[in-house]
Design a protein around this motif. Structure first.
Motif, PDB file in Angstrom:
ATOM      1  N   ASP A 128       0.834  -1.203   0.000  1.00  0.00           N
ATOM      2  CA  ASP A 128       0.000   0.000   0.000  1.00  0.00           C
ATOM      3  C   ASP A 128       0.873   1.259   0.000  1.00  0.00           C
ATOM      4  N   GLU A 129       0.219   2.410   0.030  1.00  0.00           N
ATOM      5  CA  GLU A 129       0.925   3.682  -0.073  1.00  0.00           C
ATOM      6  C   GLU A 129       1.904   3.922   1.067  1.00  0.00           C
ATOM      7  N   SER A 130       1.662   3.332   2.222  1.00  0.00           N
ATOM      8  CA  SER A 130       2.546   3.540   3.367  1.00  0.00           C
ATOM      9  C   SER A 130       3.805   2.676   3.299  1.00  0.00           C
ATOM     10  N   GLY A 131       3.835   1.733   2.372  1.00  0.00           N
ATOM     11  CA  GLY A 131       4.957   0.802   2.295  1.00  0.00           C
ATOM     12  C   GLY A 131       4.646  -0.545   2.910  1.00  0.00           C
ATOM     13  N   ALA A 132       3.525  -0.624   3.634  1.00  0.00           N
ATOM     14  CA  ALA A 132       3.135  -1.904   4.245  1.00  0.00           C
ATOM     15  C   ALA A 132       2.700  -2.881   3.166  1.00  0.00           C
ATOM     16  N   ILE A 133       2.961  -4.134   3.412  1.00  0.00           N
ATOM     17  CA  ILE A 133       2.492  -5.199   2.524  1.00  0.00           C
ATOM     18  C   ILE A 133       1.232  -5.777   3.156  1.00  0.00           C
ATOM     19  N   VAL A 134       0.154  -5.769   2.416  1.00  0.00           N
ATOM     20  CA  VAL A 134      -1.070  -6.392   2.899  1.00  0.00           C
ATOM     21  C   VAL A 134      -0.829  -7.886   2.866  1.00  0.00           C
ATOM     22  N   GLU A 135      -1.024  -8.547   3.997  1.00  0.00           N
ATOM     23  CA  GLU A 135      -0.688  -9.962   4.081  1.00  0.00           C
ATOM     24  C   GLU A 135      -1.740 -10.841   3.419  1.00  0.00           C
ATOM     25  N   VAL A 148       6.554  -4.185   6.396  1.00  0.00           N
ATOM     26  CA  VAL A 148       7.867  -4.690   6.051  1.00  0.00           C
ATOM     27  C   VAL A 148       8.831  -3.520   6.153  1.00  0.00           C
ATOM     28  N   ILE A 149       9.847  -3.671   6.966  1.00  0.00           N
ATOM     29  CA  ILE A 149      10.820  -2.599   7.142  1.00  0.00           C
ATOM     30  C   ILE A 149      12.124  -3.041   6.503  1.00  0.00           C
ATOM     31  N   LEU A 150      12.580  -2.278   5.533  1.00  0.00           N
ATOM     32  CA  LEU A 150      13.842  -2.551   4.870  1.00  0.00           C
ATOM     33  C   LEU A 150      14.786  -1.415   5.201  1.00  0.00           C
ATOM     34  N   GLU A 151      15.960  -1.726   5.636  1.00  0.00           N
ATOM     35  CA  GLU A 151      16.948  -0.711   5.963  1.00  0.00           C
ATOM     36  C   GLU A 151      18.148  -0.894   5.064  1.00  0.00           C
ATOM     37  N   PRO A 152      18.768   0.100   4.542  1.00  0.00           N
ATOM     38  CA  PRO A 152      18.362   1.491   4.556  1.00  0.00           C
ATOM     39  C   PRO A 152      17.472   1.857   3.365  1.00  0.00           C
ATOM     40  N   ALA A 153      17.277   0.937   2.434  1.00  0.00           N
ATOM     41  CA  ALA A 153      16.522   1.267   1.220  1.00  0.00           C
ATOM     42  C   ALA A 153      15.027   1.325   1.503  1.00  0.00           C
ATOM     43  N   PRO A 154      14.325   2.277   0.914  1.00  0.00           N
ATOM     44  CA  PRO A 154      12.871   2.339   1.084  1.00  0.00           C
ATOM     45  C   PRO A 154      12.205   1.220   0.298  1.00  0.00           C
ATOM     46  N   VAL A 155      11.018   0.833   0.710  1.00  0.00           N
ATOM     47  CA  VAL A 155      10.249  -0.156  -0.016  1.00  0.00           C
ATOM     48  C   VAL A 155       9.793   0.473  -1.323  1.00  0.00           C
ATOM     49  N   ALA A 156       9.978  -0.210  -2.421  1.00  0.00           N
ATOM     50  CA  ALA A 156       9.642   0.337  -3.735  1.00  0.00           C
ATOM     51  C   ALA A 156       8.487  -0.454  -4.349  1.00  0.00           C
ATOM     52  N   LYS A 157       7.584   0.230  -4.944  1.00  0.00           N
ATOM     53  CA  LYS A 157       6.440  -0.403  -5.615  1.00  0.00           C
ATOM     54  C   LYS A 157       6.851  -0.783  -7.034  1.00  0.00           C
ATOM     55  N   ARG A 158       6.479  -1.959  -7.456  1.00  0.00           N
ATOM     56  CA  ARG A 158       6.749  -2.412  -8.821  1.00  0.00           C
ATOM     57  C   ARG A 158       5.962  -1.554  -9.784  1.00  0.00           C
ATOM     58  N   LYS A 159       6.584  -1.144 -10.847  1.00  0.00           N
ATOM     59  CA  LYS A 159       5.892  -0.360 -11.868  1.00  0.00           C
ATOM     60  C   LYS A 159       5.051  -1.288 -12.710  1.00  0.00           C
ATOM     61  N   LYS A 160       3.845  -0.853 -13.004  1.00  0.00           N
ATOM     62  CA  LYS A 160       2.929  -1.668 -13.806  1.00  0.00           C
ATOM     63  C   LYS A 160       3.051  -1.333 -15.254  1.00  0.00           C
TER      64      LYS A 160
END
Length: 160
Positions: A128-135, A148-160
């Motif tokens: 979702d927009e916050s970076g959380a993965i809907v389980e 999901v917390i990834l350090e140091p890189a931000p969570v990135a959304k796959r481009k459609k």
């Protein structure tokens, strides 16, 4: 720690309960799900039951939904809970990597890759927009979110 005989005995028990389709239930008469199915395939591979493990992975490829997920629960050879779990879907990537690391079989990895790629895309699409993965993608249950917390890189959304 399990001995080699205990590992082989466990893997042989799993293989003896594997259905001809490749499907593996928790135990006979119970449910199957993609997470535990992948674990069982890895256990069989660890014990050099390669044909049985490959059949298990191919079952996952054959039963993957168009969107890249799997039904959360199967019984008697059919889906009984159509909800889809991002955590369960992502695990095929671990199984495919384990298979390659154990066997070095690049052809089989290439055979599995479309399944793995669809699963990865399914999980990315559940971000979702916050970076959380809907389980859980609900079919008959409430939506569950995990962060999901990834350090140091931000969570990135796959481009459609």
């Amino acid at each position: 720690m399990l001995s080699d005989d205990e590992i082989l005995g466990t893997a042989r028990w799993i293989a003896a309960h594997q259905h001809a389709s490749g499907e593996i239930y928790w135990w006979e008469g119970d449910k199957a799900d993609p997470w535990n199915h992948t674990h069982a395939a890895m256990a069989m591979l660890l014990a050099d039951l390669r044909d049985e493990a490959d059949t298990a992975y191919r079952f996952l490829a054959d039963t993957q939904a168009v969107n890249g997920g799997w039904a959360m629960e199967r019984r008697d050879g059919r889906a009984v809970d159509e909800s889809q779990d991002s955590n369960q879907a992502a695990y095929i990537a671990t199984g495919a990597w384990f298979h390659f690391a154990a066997t070095g079989d690049r052809r089989f990895l290439e055979e599995l890759w479309p399944t793995v790629e669809r699963a990865i895309n399914f999980v990315a699409d559940m971000q979702d927009e916050s970076g959380a993965i809907v389980e859980v993608a609900p079919a008959n249950r409430p939506q569950i979110r995990m962060v999901v917390i990834l350090e140091p890189a931000p969570v990135a959304k796959r481009k459609k």
